[in-house]
Design a protein around this motif. Structure first.
Motif, PDB file in Angstrom:
ATOM      1  N   LEU A   6       0.764  -1.237   0.063  1.00  0.00           N
ATOM      2  CA  LEU A   6      -0.065   0.152  -0.110  1.00  0.00           C
ATOM      3  C   LEU A   6       0.801   1.143   0.032  1.00  0.00           C
ATOM      4  O   LEU A   6       0.762   2.186  -0.788  1.00  0.00           O
ATOM      5  CB  LEU A   6      -0.893   0.168   1.311  1.00  0.00           C
ATOM      6  CG  LEU A   6      -1.784   1.333   1.439  1.00  0.00           C
ATOM      7  CD1 LEU A   6      -2.744   1.381   0.087  1.00  0.00           C
ATOM      8  CD2 LEU A   6      -2.577   1.324   2.627  1.00  0.00           C
ATOM      9  N   LYS A   7       1.937   1.369   0.696  1.00  0.00           N
ATOM     10  CA  LYS A   7       2.698   2.399   0.864  1.00  0.00           C
ATOM     11  C   LYS A   7       3.576   2.688  -0.285  1.00  0.00           C
ATOM     12  O   LYS A   7       3.708   3.923  -0.860  1.00  0.00           O
ATOM     13  CB  LYS A   7       3.712   2.229   1.956  1.00  0.00           C
ATOM     14  CG  LYS A   7       3.025   2.348   3.367  1.00  0.00           C
ATOM     15  CD  LYS A   7       4.351   2.518   4.538  1.00  0.00           C
ATOM     16  CE  LYS A   7       3.417   2.604   5.872  1.00  0.00           C
ATOM     17  NZ  LYS A   7       4.554   2.573   6.985  1.00  0.00           N
ATOM     18  N   ALA A   8       3.736   1.639  -1.135  1.00  0.00           N
ATOM     19  CA  ALA A   8       4.504   1.658  -2.279  1.00  0.00           C
ATOM     20  C   ALA A   8       3.606   2.050  -3.419  1.00  0.00           C
ATOM     21  O   ALA A   8       4.042   2.952  -4.247  1.00  0.00           O
ATOM     22  CB  ALA A   8       4.932   0.410  -2.778  1.00  0.00           C
ATOM     23  N   PHE A   9       2.453   1.633  -3.334  1.00  0.00           N
ATOM     24  CA  PHE A   9       1.350   2.397  -4.410  1.00  0.00           C
ATOM     25  C   PHE A   9       1.227   3.681  -4.351  1.00  0.00           C
ATOM     26  O   PHE A   9       1.343   4.429  -5.195  1.00  0.00           O
ATOM     27  CB  PHE A   9       0.025   1.251  -4.130  1.00  0.00           C
ATOM     28  CG  PHE A   9      -1.043   1.935  -5.225  1.00  0.00           C
ATOM     29  CD1 PHE A   9      -0.852   1.941  -6.384  1.00  0.00           C
ATOM     30  CD2 PHE A   9      -2.168   2.294  -4.519  1.00  0.00           C
ATOM     31  CE1 PHE A   9      -2.043   2.484  -7.269  1.00  0.00           C
ATOM     32  CE2 PHE A   9      -3.185   2.831  -5.407  1.00  0.00           C
ATOM     33  CZ  PHE A   9      -3.076   2.983  -6.680  1.00  0.00           C
ATOM     34  N   LEU A  10       0.922   4.199  -2.941  1.00  0.00           N
ATOM     35  CA  LEU A  10       0.882   5.467  -2.570  1.00  0.00           C
ATOM     36  C   LEU A  10       2.002   6.361  -2.894  1.00  0.00           C
ATOM     37  O   LEU A  10       1.729   7.413  -3.739  1.00  0.00           O
ATOM     38  CB  LEU A  10       0.554   5.805  -1.156  1.00  0.00           C
ATOM     39  CG  LEU A  10      -0.758   5.175  -0.569  1.00  0.00           C
ATOM     40  CD1 LEU A  10      -0.818   5.405   0.726  1.00  0.00           C
ATOM     41  CD2 LEU A  10      -1.898   5.729  -1.384  1.00  0.00           C
TER      42      LEU A  10
END
Length: 80
Positions: A6-10
C-alpha cells in the motif's frame, strides 16, 4: 496485501502523473476500481485493506499523495 504494498502504491501515485489521472478518473468508483489501477501498476492490494488503511493514513499522507482530495466512493482523499 501488505502495508508495504500500500505504501509503495501511494508513493507511486505521488510520483506518477499518469496514476494520479487514473485515480482522478475513478473518482466516483468504488475501492475495486482503485485496486484494479494498483494491480495494473504492479501492486497487490485488496479493497478491504484499502478501506481499512484509509482510516489509518494521516492527513499529511493523504495530501501528499497528489496534493488534494477526491472521493472514490470511499471518502478517500488521494489526489486532487
Amino acid at each position: 496485501m501488505s502495508e508495504e504494498q500500500l505504501k509503495a502504491f501511494l508513493e507511486a501515485v505521488k510520483a506518477d502523473a499518469g496514476l494520479q489521472e487514473k485515480i482522478k478518473a475513478a473518482a466516483d468508483a468504488d475501492a475495486d476500481a482503485v485496486v484494479t489501477i494498483a494491480k495494473a501498476a504492479g501492486f497487490v492490494i485488496s479493497a478491504e485493506e484499502l478501506k481499512k488503511s484509509q482510516a489509518e493514513l494521516s492527513d499529511e499522507e493523504l495530501e501528499g499523495v497528489a496534493g488534494g482530495t477526491i472521493s472514490i466512493g470511499l471518502s478517500c482523499g488521494w489526489c486532487a
